[in-house]
Design a protein around this motif. Structure first.
Motif, mmCIF file in Angstrom:
data_model
loop_
_atom_site.group_PDB
_atom_site.id
_atom_site.type_symbol
_atom_site.label_atom_id
_atom_site.label_comp_id
_atom_site.label_asym_id
_atom_site.label_seq_id
_atom_site.Cartn_x
_atom_site.Cartn_y
_atom_site.Cartn_z
ATOM 1 N N GLY A 62 -9.461 8.326 -5.687
ATOM 2 C CA GLY A 62 -8.350 7.477 -5.240
ATOM 3 C C GLY A 62 -7.328 8.257 -4.439
ATOM 4 N N SER A 66 -6.420 7.987 -0.359
ATOM 5 C CA SER A 66 -5.056 7.883 0.173
ATOM 6 C C SER A 66 -4.803 8.920 1.260
ATOM 7 C CB SER A 66 -4.033 8.063 -0.952
ATOM 8 O OG SER A 66 -4.107 7.006 -1.878
ATOM 9 N N LEU A 69 -6.623 7.952 4.393
ATOM 10 C CA LEU A 69 -5.843 6.871 5.029
ATOM 11 C C LEU A 69 -4.662 7.453 5.795
ATOM 12 C CD1 LEU A 69 -5.095 3.791 5.319
ATOM 13 C CD2 LEU A 69 -3.737 4.101 3.246
ATOM 14 N N SER A 91 -13.225 3.944 -4.674
ATOM 15 C CA SER A 91 -11.779 3.711 -4.639
ATOM 16 C C SER A 91 -11.396 3.409 -3.199
ATOM 17 C CB SER A 91 -11.036 4.949 -5.145
ATOM 18 O OG SER A 91 -9.683 4.649 -5.379
ATOM 19 N N CYS A 92 -10.633 2.342 -3.000
ATOM 20 C CA CYS A 92 -10.289 1.853 -1.652
ATOM 21 C C CYS A 92 -8.775 1.907 -1.442
ATOM 22 C CB CYS A 92 -10.747 0.400 -1.460
ATOM 23 S SG CYS A 92 -12.372 0.017 -2.107
ATOM 24 N N ARG A 93 -8.370 2.314 -0.246
ATOM 25 C CA ARG A 93 -6.965 2.250 0.155
ATOM 26 C C ARG A 93 -6.906 1.607 1.539
ATOM 27 N NH1 ARG A 93 -7.025 3.260 -4.367
ATOM 28 N NH2 ARG A 93 -5.914 4.880 -5.539
ATOM 29 N N SER A 94 -5.877 0.774 1.761
ATOM 30 C CA SER A 94 -5.871 0.011 3.014
ATOM 31 C C SER A 94 -4.544 0.106 3.752
ATOM 32 C CB SER A 94 -6.196 -1.461 2.736
ATOM 33 O OG SER A 94 -6.486 -2.133 3.943
ATOM 34 N N GLY A 119 -3.584 -3.684 -0.929
ATOM 35 C CA GLY A 119 -3.478 -2.304 -0.481
ATOM 36 C C GLY A 119 -4.409 -1.328 -1.157
ATOM 37 N N ALA A 120 -4.893 -1.665 -2.349
ATOM 38 C CA ALA A 120 -5.750 -0.739 -3.092
ATOM 39 C C ALA A 120 -6.706 -1.522 -3.979
ATOM 40 C CB ALA A 120 -4.909 0.212 -3.939
#
Length: 541
Positions: A62, A66, A69, A91-94, A119-120
């Motif tokens: 995570g 970040s 990103l 784990s995604c961050r946008s 956002g996540a």
């Protein structure tokens, strides 16, 4: 976390520190591998960056997402592949313009489970679905994002002058704390900074550090984390615009100001210094500051002294301490540009091991002083105090001559921005110098008794007999009063503009300019040079 035993606490603390160091090493290793793969496979050219590898520790992916990103400003997904389980965890961050959970909702059949928000988010996915997922989410983002959406927004709260980075500013910012979600710490910018001592730091040389220089102020060791990709951009530009956050730290019982850089871009050419002058002119007093001394100054009266390159705090003629560099330069420029004088008051004294921390408030000295006895010299002192080497304008001269030389009561009809306040202040200061008092009554206020001279400002009066000077926009004449109707012309070579337009022109006039620059501007205007000016120019003619 809680124990009566120092030994138990110490062991827990050291264990936590070691675990955190281990976490940092794992995180840096994964980040490095992720960046290498992104650069090698040119994944940063896609609409969504997806990196999936074995042995990517699930506890830090995570944080890595970040950082990816932040570096590329594209939706970023980091996966740990688990061959023995047949799945990958992600784990995604946008970015702001891309709703990650809505994207995942559009392909929910691919996941074992998923969840999160715009956002996540996070999910588990069968290994055989990873390739299809990467293609579909990239296509989804390509169709929903524009090129503008992937430009990282830097939301500047305020452009700041370097000389304002001081104890006074940090003290005011502390009123906004605590910072956190919904109340992020303020983001500032400084334009056209020079820099020195520029270098890469950190074990992996992935952070940048430099000293920032502007307006005679140098702030050392300004750090920009995870920014090694910007090294060439900075080196290719002698001046940079810097977005940053501020923090105040203490070292050996002295305060230090720290800049943490958020972003940098090459500077555009500056046409004039109006931004600096505006920041100085609009400064709010009192200014809070702090100086350090080894002397106990309880109940001592302090004064400020300008000596050579320093601004010292004195008791009598004896220097007991010096202001920090920013406050020193700030006061010197205010003195040089606008001929300000200052007075100082102790707010509190804090005794430390190394010194006394003396917290002070600095005020602008506003008191008029004159040793003159003759009226002519008193008026010269008043003029110098109010407007320096400038001349009274045509209206001011006419009104003051009629009042003091012809000794008549006066009615003045004029518009705004014609220096009426200077007329009134001249009258007030002269009467004060001879031991008498002036009463100024504005429209809607009540007249007080016991004064030697009365001034009324506002709408026309039915009965003017109680006043010596009546000022307003109404063209009303009273019996026994000298009527003065304002009349003046602004030269054709002057264009009146909004203040916001001054920064884009070379020849400008505003009261916010330093006194010397104002005087030069007036001289050139009278010589026919073309100028752009605010309505302040009305006071000159």
């Amino acid at each position: 976390f809680v124990s009566d035993s120092h030994i138990v606490c110490d062991n827990l603390i050291y264990d936590l520190i070691n675990k955190n160091s281990e976490r940092k090493e794992i995180q840096e290793d994964i980040l490095k591998k992720a960046i290498e793969k992104i650069e090698e496979k040119r994944l940063d050219e896609k609409s969504v960056i997806v990196v999936a590898e074995e042995k990517f520790h699930h506890g830090v992916i995570g944080i890595v997402a970040s950082k990816i990103l932040d570096r590329y400003y594209k939706p970023s997904i980091i996966m740990e592949i688990k061959p023995e389980e047949g799945i990958a965890t992600a784990s995604c961050r946008s970015i702001e313009a891309f709703n990650m959970i809505e994207a995942l909702n559009s392909m929910r059949e691919l996941f074992v489970k998923y969840g999160g928000h715009a956002g996540a988010a996070g999910f588990s996915i069968p290994i055989e679905n990873i390739e299809e997922f990467s293609e579909r989410i990239d296509r989804y983002a390509f169709e929903s994002l524009s090129s503008e959406d992937t430009k990282k927004p830097i939301k500047i709260d305020c452009e700041l002058s370097m000389i304002k980075i001081s104890f006074d500013l940090m003290d005011k910012l502390s009123l906004l704390e605590p910072y956190g979600f919904g109340n992020s710490s303020p983001l500032f910018s400084i334009k056209n900074c020079k820099y020195a001592n520029f270098r890469a730091i950190g074990k992996e040389k992935n952070h940048l550090m430099m000293d920032l220089i502007k307006d005679g102020v140098e702030i050392k060791n300004c750090v920009w984390f995870n920014s090694e990709d910007m090294l060439e951009t900075i080196l290719n530009n002698p001046e940079i615009d810097v977005a940053f956050k501020l923090k105040m730290e203490t070292y050996k019982d002295k305060y230090q100001y720290k800049i943490f850089i958020e972003d940098v871009k090459p500077s555009a050419n500056v046409i004039n210094n109006y931004s600096e002058y505006e920041a100085l002119y609009n400064l709010t007093f009192p200014i809070k500051s702090i100086f350090y001394t080894r002397r106990d100054i309880e109940n001592e009266k302090l004064n400020i002294s300008f000596v050579a390159d320093d601004v010292s705090i004195n008791v009598g003629r004896n220097s007991i301490g010096f202001l920090d560099n920013q406050t020193k330069i700030l006061l010197k420029k205010l003195k040089e540009y606008y001929d300000y004088d200052f007075k100082v008051e102790v707010e509190k004294i804090v005794k430390k091991e190394e010194n006394y921390n003396v917290h002070i408030k600095i005020e602008k000295e506003k008191e008029f002083k004159s040793l003159a006895i003759e009226a002519g010299q008193i008026f010269k002192d008043i003029k110098m105090f109010l407007i320096g080497d400038f001349e009274y304008n045509s209206l001011q001269k006419k009104v003051l001559r009629t009042i003091f030389k012809e000794r008549k009561n006066v009615v003045v009809s004029c518009g705004d921005k014609r220096g009426v306040d200077t007329i009134i202040k001249t009258i007030e200061l002269y009467y004060k110098a001879i031991g008498k008092k002036v009463c100024v009554v504005r429209d809607g206020e009540y007249k007080k008794e016991g004064f030697e001279y009365y001034i009324y400002i506002g709408e026309a009066l039915k009965n003017s007999e109680e006043y010596n000077l009546v000022v307003g926009k109404n063209k009303v004449k009273y019996e026994g009063y000298e009527y003065i109707e304002d009349s003046y012309d602004i030269p054709n070579n002057v264009k009146i503009v909004d203040e916001s337009e001054l920064k884009s022109n070379e020849k400008i006039f505003s009261f916010k300019l330093p006194l010397k620059e104002r005087a030069l501007a007036v001289k050139e205007i009278k010589a026919g040079v073309k100028y752009f000016a605010t309505e302040d120019i009305n006071v000159v003619f």
